[in-house]
Write a protein that holds these residues in place. Structure first.
Motif, short mmCIF file in Angstrom:
data_model
loop_
_atom_site.label_atom_id
_atom_site.label_comp_id
_atom_site.label_asym_id
_atom_site.label_seq_id
_atom_site.Cartn_x
_atom_site.Cartn_y
_atom_site.Cartn_z
N SER A 192 -3.43 6.39 16.93
CA SER A 192 -2.78 5.73 15.79
C SER A 192 -2.32 6.77 14.78
O SER A 192 -2.66 7.95 14.88
N PRO A 193 -1.60 6.34 13.74
CA PRO A 193 -1.19 7.27 12.67
C PRO A 193 -2.27 7.56 11.63
O PRO A 193 -1.98 8.19 10.62
N ALA A 194 -3.50 7.09 11.86
CA ALA A 194 -4.57 7.31 10.88
C ALA A 194 -4.62 8.77 10.46
O ALA A 194 -4.55 9.67 11.30
N ARG A 217 0.81 -1.22 0.00
CA ARG A 217 0.00 0.00 0.00
C ARG A 217 0.85 1.27 0.00
O ARG A 217 0.39 2.33 -0.41
N ASP A 218 2.08 1.18 0.45
CA ASP A 218 2.95 2.36 0.45
C ASP A 218 3.72 2.53 -0.86
O ASP A 218 4.44 3.52 -1.04
N ALA A 273 -4.72 -2.04 12.62
CA ALA A 273 -3.45 -1.30 12.75
C ALA A 273 -3.41 -0.12 11.79
O ALA A 273 -2.65 -0.11 10.82
N PRO A 274 -4.23 0.91 12.03
CA PRO A 274 -4.32 2.04 11.09
C PRO A 274 -2.96 2.69 10.84
O PRO A 274 -2.16 2.86 11.75
N ASP A 275 -2.73 3.03 9.57
CA ASP A 275 -1.51 3.73 9.19
C ASP A 275 -1.89 5.07 8.59
O ASP A 275 -3.04 5.50 8.67
N ALA A 276 -0.93 5.74 7.97
CA ALA A 276 -1.15 7.09 7.43
C ALA A 276 -2.04 7.10 6.20
O ALA A 276 -2.36 8.18 5.69
N ARG A 277 -2.46 5.94 5.71
CA ARG A 277 -3.40 5.86 4.58
C ARG A 277 -4.75 5.31 5.02
O ARG A 277 -5.52 4.81 4.21
N THR A 278 -5.03 5.39 6.33
CA THR A 278 -6.27 4.85 6.88
C THR A 278 -7.09 5.97 7.52
O THR A 278 -6.55 6.84 8.20
#
Length: 326
Positions: free
Chosen positions: A248-250, A144-145, A221-226
């Motif tokens: 989270s980084p959401a 996804r990255d 596990a939300p990331d910066a694209r969530t």
């Protein structure tokens, strides 16, 4: 990859099945103000029929003219650049001196496009690499990255949903939000532990989970694209999701409710749970851009407008009590 470009692939495969020849054109790079982003697709049939766009203007007309004149008949992929000079940019309708660099595949492998279509139907991510030097085109799994890459010789495009939207609750607003967000290239996960709502969820292309919201967010596990949007109106459920998502980084965390309800929620999250004021200040609540929305589809439009603004870097401050935070 953009959802509109997935349609381009589908049309191209249907053309091939009907015996038509076609070229596949991809925006590899842009400079200045370009109408379409890198990765945008255009399918161009031998008789000049098009699907998709790379500029929305005269570039398509020029490509159609080249196709009809037989100038795109080569077998190996090659590159075309439009708008190198100001006069050429004006001629092709590129604003502000914009420049487009396009990769043209005069005879793409139809079977491989079909395999890519199959992956996209399963909402899998794939990387497609076109080597202009050798003419080789490969297809493999992507993360996804991963991002589009173009070095002037090899073009790698990423296909499939790279953004995720976790919706808490399977109510009426959630249904419209999910349907609209699919068109904006999100992978949609809906969390609904309530027996009264989950069984009726039937939006194609989305995934329904019945675990509790806090467990769902933790597992995701939300990331910066969530993005995480809580829409149940039930603090017992929405707060569970917000507890995990705000830490989270959401890139976006929002909750439905009135200004008063969201003010109380902020106080509750700081006073009774292990969240800092800075974490709580990340919450967009009331969720969405204030456009006077009343109906479920209007509320969904409001939410998606704000999601799009944040995702594109146009707004980073949440709305608190109807005022954009500083």
């Amino acid at each position: 990859m953009y959802s509109t470009d997935q349609q381009v692939l589908g049309v191209a495969c249907r053309w091939a099945a009907a015996g038509h020849r076609f070229a596949l054109v991809t925006v590899a790079r842009t400079w200045g103000s370009a109408p379409r982003p890198a990765g945008a697709l255009l399918a161009l049939r031998h008789d000049g029929v098009v699907e998709g766009s790379v500029s929305g203007g005269c570039v398509e007309d020029d490509l159609i003219g080249r196709m009809r004149a037989g100038a795109l008949g080569a077998q190996a992929p090659f590159c075309i650049v439009y708008g190198v000079t100001k006069d050429e940019a004006t001629r092709f309708g590129l604003p502000c001196g914009g420049t487009l660099e396009l990769v043209v595949e005069p005879a793409p492998e139809v079977a491989q496009l079909g395999r890519l279509q199959a992956r996209l139907a399963l909402r899998h991510l794939a990387a497609r690499r076109v080597d202009l030097a050798t003419g080789a085109v490969t297809l493999e799994d992507a993360l996804r990255d991963d991002a589009l890459q173009w070095d002037g010789s090899c073009l790698t495009t990423i296909h499939g949903p790279q953004w995720r939207l976790l919706v808490i609750g399977a109510g009426h607003v959630s249904r419209y939000l999910a349907q609209m967000a699919l068109a904006l290239d999100y992978e949609i996960i809906v969390c609904e532990p309530r027996d009264a709502y989950g069984p009726g969820w039937d939006v194609p292309g989305t995934r329904l989970l019945t675990s509790m919201p806090d467990d769902t967010v933790t597992a995701l596990a939300p990331d910066a694209r969530t993005a995480v949007v809580a829409l149940t109106h039930d603090p017992k459920l929405d707060d569970l999701a917000l507890l995990e998502a705000l830490g989270s980084p959401a890139f976006y965390v929002g909750a439905l409710g009135s200004r008063v309800a969201n003010l109380r929620r902020r106080e509750r999250l700081v006073q009774h749970f292990d969240l800092t004021q800075a974490q709580v200040d990340r919450m967009h609540g009331p969720v969405g851009i204030p456009i006077g929305s009343k109906t479920p589809p209007e509320i969904a439009v409001s939410i998606l407008a704000e999601l799009t603004a944040v995702r594109n870097g146009m707004r980073t401050a949440p709305i608190r009590d109807g005022v954009i935070s500083q």
